[in-house]
Design an enzyme around this catalytic site. Structure first.
Site, mmCIF file in Angstrom:
data_model
loop_
_atom_site.group_PDB
_atom_site.id
_atom_site.type_symbol
_atom_site.label_atom_id
_atom_site.label_comp_id
_atom_site.label_asym_id
_atom_site.label_seq_id
_atom_site.Cartn_x
_atom_site.Cartn_y
_atom_site.Cartn_z
ATOM 1 N N CYS A 161 -32.182 17.448 -58.240
ATOM 2 C CA CYS A 161 -31.720 16.285 -59.192
ATOM 3 C C CYS A 161 -31.301 15.031 -58.367
ATOM 4 C CB CYS A 161 -30.450 16.747 -60.083
ATOM 5 S SG CYS A 161 -31.026 17.845 -61.361
ATOM 6 N N CYS A 173 -25.925 16.645 -62.222
ATOM 7 C CA CYS A 173 -26.070 17.785 -61.499
ATOM 8 C C CYS A 173 -26.144 17.321 -59.867
ATOM 9 C CB CYS A 173 -27.375 18.749 -61.890
ATOM 10 S SG CYS A 173 -27.901 20.082 -60.941
ATOM 11 N N ASP A 216 -29.745 47.581 -55.622
ATOM 12 C CA ASP A 216 -29.826 48.386 -56.409
ATOM 13 C C ASP A 216 -30.402 49.498 -56.270
ATOM 14 O OD1 ASP A 216 -32.390 47.865 -56.359
ATOM 15 O OD2 ASP A 216 -32.846 47.063 -58.195
ATOM 16 N N HIS A 256 -32.657 24.026 -59.227
ATOM 17 C CA HIS A 256 -31.787 23.388 -60.284
ATOM 18 C C HIS A 256 -31.202 24.402 -61.133
ATOM 19 C CE1 HIS A 256 -30.302 21.240 -63.489
ATOM 20 N NE2 HIS A 256 -30.791 21.893 -64.302
HETATM 21 ZN ZN ZN Z 1 -29.891 19.959 -60.923
#
Ligand code: ZN
Length: 384
Positions: free
Chosen positions: A343, A338, A88, A369
């Site tokens: 996970c 997932c 940016d 996650h």
């Molecule tokens: Zn996950």
């Protein structure tokens, strides 16, 4: 540099060529504010599938310094990330963090003139000035692949007159950025077009239709490689977003990438993709993750088409607060389907435990996650 592969309704699917690699759009980029995505290594970001990250010019310029990063071989070498980087301009932080210095040191934080913006570093009280030319030079020193113009990002609410003056300054600064960029790219010898960074202009105009149109016409009048819509995550009512996109998008060239800066929630991203936006960045997945708020697909929408996801509003996912007591003995993953590292290896109870004792590994798992959820969402939005 940018090829549209398909258009269906408002959805665009494309490929953006940068000197460090080709990017599939629409895409989301994780934020590596100070040269790292908080708690997560570059190889993990890449393993999720991400190919573009955002570095914050303001932070890297003040610490460790753009000259130092240049000496290290640029930000890619410094942080061990060999894929594309977008930086940016530093403007957003100057205008938002500068005010903090006023509170802390009692010195006027931000002084804006035609020439530049002067501000006080809220960390140590030192004074600095950022001009359009300097912002481009810093981003060159960082070795950015996609460089953003310095714009003035007015706060919300902002009067019509103040928003007009601000966008007109942003246009004059955009031209100065473009001119400096041309000089610097010419100076780097033997660079073919594909070895040069890309330069994006930023459209402002607050919540006013005539001003958004004026800014779009002025900024697209300069031969930028892509266009960003700025000033949409500054506290304005979220229903305004839909209107701003409706005013601006029809005026944007179809053959250049469009980047909606600083947004957003999953449903906002899905809606903006369906309106024709190609690029996004946001702190939400990592920041929310660190606070234990995790995104989970609604089973019904896991294999849905992108149209169904957009039409569902925000029903395609839910947010769980893993600090909730009910997860204390929940030994199942956050999301059973997932594929992320958290996970596939750990339970909600374990992640909750780590976060409750402030163990950084918990923040890492939660961030991994949520970044995987955002990546999966973009992947779905890229399918036809
Ligand atoms: Zn996950």
């Amino acid at each position: 540099m940018f090829t549209i592969k398909s258009v269906s309704g408002g959805f665009r699917k494309g490929k953006l060529q940068t000197r460090s690699g080709v990017l599939d759009t629409p895409l989301f980029m994780p934020i590596a504010t100070k040269g790292a995505v908080k708690h997560i290594g570059p190889e993990e970001i890449q393993a999720i599938g991400y190919e573009l990250i955002l570095g914050n010019t303001y932070h890297l310029w003040l610490r460790p310094g753009d000259e130092s990063i240049k000496e290290a071989g640029g930000l890619h070498a410094f942080m061990n990330w060999n894929k594309p980087i977008l930086t940016d301009s530093g403007g957003f932080q100057v205008f938002s963090l500068g005010e903090r210095a006023r509170k802390k040191f009692g010195i006027s934080g931000v002084k804006l003139t035609e020439k530049n913006v002067e501000f006080t570093d809220p960390l140590n009280g030192s004074c600095h000035a950022l001009s359009p030319e300097r912002s481009i030079e810093i981003q060159f020193n960082l070795g950015s692949d996609i460089i953003m113009c310095l714009d003035e990002c007015p706060p919300y609410p902002c009067s019509h007159n103040a928003a007009r003056m601000s966008l007109e300054l942003t246009t004059r600064w955009a031209q100065r950025c473009y001119d400096r960029f041309q000089i610097l790219t010419k100076r780097s010898t033997n660079k073919t077009q594909s070895q040069k960074p890309l330069l994006f202009g930023i459209i402002q105009g607050s919540i006013y239709e005539d001003l958004r149109r004026q800014s779009t016409k002025e900024i697209t009048g300069i031969n930028f490689d892509g266009f960003a819509i700025g000033g949409v995550a500054v506290g304005e009512p979220r229903e305004k977003l839909h209107e701003i996109l409706k005013w601006v998008i029809p005026l944007l060239p179809k053959d250049k990438p469009r980047y909606l800066m600083g947004l957003g929630k999953p449903e906002e991203i899905a809606a903006a993709v369906s309106a024709g936006i190609d690029m996004f960045d946001c702190v939400i997945p990592t920041r929310e993750g660190r606070h234990g708020r995790l995104f989970v697909w609604n089973e019904k929408f896991r294999d849905s088409s992108c149209e169904n996801i957009v039409q569902s509003g925000k029903s395609f996912y839910s947010t769980i607060n893993i600090m909730n007591e009910k997860f204390r003995d929940d030994f199942f993953p956050i999301d059973r389907k997932c594929t992320c590292y958290a996970c596939t290896h750990y339970s909600k109870a374990y992640i909750r435990h780590l976060l409750s004792i402030n163990e950084p590994f918990g923040q890492r798992l939660a961030s991994l996650h949520n970044l995987t959820f955002y990546y999966d969402l973009m992947k779905k939005l890229r399918t036809e």
